[in-house]
Design an enzyme around this catalytic site. Structure first.
Site, mmCIF file in Angstrom:
data_model
loop_
_atom_site.group_PDB
_atom_site.id
_atom_site.type_symbol
_atom_site.label_atom_id
_atom_site.label_comp_id
_atom_site.label_asym_id
_atom_site.label_seq_id
_atom_site.Cartn_x
_atom_site.Cartn_y
_atom_site.Cartn_z
ATOM 1 N N CYS A 48 2.252 6.168 -3.245
ATOM 2 C CA CYS A 48 3.085 4.700 -2.177
ATOM 3 C C CYS A 48 3.731 4.920 -1.107
ATOM 4 C CB CYS A 48 4.136 4.561 -3.210
ATOM 5 S SG CYS A 48 5.050 3.244 -2.587
ATOM 6 N N CYS A 106 7.037 3.532 -0.918
ATOM 7 C CA CYS A 106 8.578 4.233 -1.650
ATOM 8 C C CYS A 106 8.403 5.399 -0.319
ATOM 9 C CB CYS A 106 7.191 5.199 -2.572
ATOM 10 S SG CYS A 106 7.419 3.415 -3.931
#
Length: 201
Positions: free
Chosen positions: A79, A82
């Site tokens: 991600c 993230c």
């Protein structure tokens, strides 16, 4: 008998303009090297890996039983949102870890499927703020500025309502893997009923 050695040729004299150009190029090279060195060191010291953060996070079972409020993050190593938030979250964790549990749940681990479904995770990072007794009081989805996350953490630690209880930012798409129940797995319209049945169970 002495050998006749050729006289060394005199060093060429540089014109004032050539000297200025040479000095300018030396200064520019020094500046470029200094900047590259600074950025290289800065990158090394601020890079925070998600697996390292996850390894240092509080296990969910501990967080739900130790009497402290919790910020739970659903994430994945792939991600990009993230990864972008990892350095900021590391800084917040260093500052607030005595008051708040920081829990990280990897959405690629099927162990967390019940939590993924319970908190309706469909984009990551997905943050859930929990009271000391485990009750959810807000969430934040996507890349959230550090200032907003910090205001939420301060309020969470103090037991006050979160000022940004439902914040959203840029996310990485995620779809929970749902096992087939009584509905046909090939029927895309059955997805909602499958999720509801798992949540109800």
């Amino acid at each position: 008998m002495t050998a006749n050695l050729p006289n060394p040729s005199p060093e060429p004299t540089l014109t004032p303009g050539a000297k200025a150009l040479r000095n300018f190029l030396i200064v520019m090279a020094a500046v470029i090297l200094s900047v590259a060195l600074f950025l290289g060191l800065r990158t090394d010291t601020t890079s925070t890996s998600l697996p390292e953060l996850a390894a240092e996070s509080v296990p969910l079972e501990v967080a739900l039983s130790n009497g402290k409020p919790t910020m739970m993050e659903f994430y994945a190593n792939w991600c990009t949102s993230c990864q972008a938030m990892a350095p900021e979250l590391e800084g917040l964790k260093q500052h607030y870890q005595d008051q708040i549990n920081f829990v990280m749940l990897n959405v690629d681990n099927s162990k967390w499927l019940p939590e993924i479904l319970k908190y309706r995770v469909d984009g990551i990072p997905h943050f859930v703020f929990l009271t000391p007794n485990g009750a959810p009081v807000g969430s934040a989805i996507g890349e959230i500025p550090r200032s907003i996350m910090e205001e939420n953490l301060i309020s969470l630690a103090a037991g006050n309502p979160l000022p940004h209880a439902n914040s959203t930012g840029q996310t990485s798409a995620f779809e929970a893997p749902v096992t087939a129940t009584s509905a046909s797995a090939s029927d895309p319209r059955s997805h909602g009923s499958q999720v509801q049945q798992i949540i109800d169970n």
